[in-house]
Write an enzyme that holds these catalytic residues in place. Sequence first.
Site, PDB file in Angstrom:
ATOM      1  N   LYS A  99     -26.608 162.801  73.952  1.00 35.08           N
ATOM      2  CA  LYS A  99     -25.253 162.291  73.688  1.00 35.08           C
ATOM      3  C   LYS A  99     -24.329 162.463  74.882  1.00 35.08           C
ATOM      4  O   LYS A  99     -23.371 161.708  75.064  1.00 35.08           O
ATOM      5  CB  LYS A  99     -24.664 162.966  72.454  1.00 35.08           C
ATOM      6  CG  LYS A  99     -24.606 164.500  72.468  1.00 35.08           C
ATOM      7  CD  LYS A  99     -23.292 165.031  73.011  1.00 35.08           C
ATOM      8  CE  LYS A  99     -23.276 166.543  73.121  1.00 35.08           C
ATOM      9  NZ  LYS A  99     -22.630 167.237  72.055  1.00 35.08           N
ATOM     10  N   ARG A 146     -15.949 167.110  77.084  1.00 37.65           N
ATOM     11  CA  ARG A 146     -15.650 167.297  78.509  1.00 37.65           C
ATOM     12  C   ARG A 146     -16.376 166.302  79.406  1.00 37.65           C
ATOM     13  O   ARG A 146     -15.878 165.978  80.485  1.00 37.65           O
ATOM     14  CB  ARG A 146     -15.978 168.725  78.935  1.00 37.65           C
ATOM     15  CG  ARG A 146     -17.392 169.209  78.707  1.00 37.65           C
ATOM     16  CD  ARG A 146     -17.514 170.680  79.123  1.00 37.65           C
ATOM     17  NE  ARG A 146     -18.837 171.234  78.914  1.00 37.65           N
ATOM     18  CZ  ARG A 146     -19.233 171.856  77.806  1.00 37.65           C
ATOM     19  NH1 ARG A 146     -18.398 171.959  76.791  1.00 37.65           N
ATOM     20  NH2 ARG A 146     -20.445 172.360  77.707  1.00 37.65           N
TER      21      ARG A 146
END
EC number: 1.1.1.8
Length: 288
Positions: free
Chosen positions: A113, A177
Amino acid sequence: MRGICKQLIGKIKRDAIAVSLTKGMRVRTDGPQLISQMVSKYLNIDCSVLMGANIAKDIGAEQARRRGVLSEAVIGFASLENALVLKKLFQTKYFRISLLPDVAGAEMCGTLKNIVALAAGFVDGLGLGPNSKATIMRQGLIEMRAFSKALYPTIRDETFFEPCGMADLIATCYGGRNRLVAEAFTKAAMAGAPKSFDALEAELLNGQKLQGVLTSNEVQEILKARDWEADYPLFTTVNRIVSGAVPPSAVTDFMTVGSEPQEGPAVDANGIPVAPAKKRTPPLLSST
């Protein structure tokens, strides 16, 4: 991680159990090795995995808990007995844990992912809007599933609809992030003042690590070795961007991967065309 495991050999009780929250894989000539597999191999203990759908700061922040923020994660397990112990350890009223008998599937979702999140960040940095981002995320989920099952055929299709799958992909592509740094990378490039991923990691992440670039390189090594690059156009495009081969704006051109002009056929020393080596084909990239 391999070095840490080697340091712990002989120092772990035989009845110990492990749980890994680490994303990534070790690329070897005989095939990839997941972190949970590495832990089990070197320490000879059972290793489950804990994979989100969550952003760490929303779990740890006291204000978030007071506002009623709900997070969830999945424990991928081989031993149900050990998984129940881990669930009791981790679950709270604001952090929901579900159990999944698919260690490799949960771990592959948590690993892959981050590549898709980079693509989502490129889209955000380009200001392309929700339609482009939705397209990228859908393609990313398709490639996550196909790549995972190509390496580990026993992975369950249902895993990609668990918290570690689609839900974690959504959370990461909006609040993670990797998305943040990829957006900043794109904006800097567009402004004519490019910054490296290492510089942006140090500038934006307060000591946290950017996993997506490393994972992209690990996955691309496998795609190249198996001649699968054209079968995973988004993964391949993201890697071309992070390696500097193409600009971030190329992210929406991912479907052109494999359609570039090709060189002439390979020939032997006498100039006679040589039949290409048979390609190892991964599962079809189907959304069904």
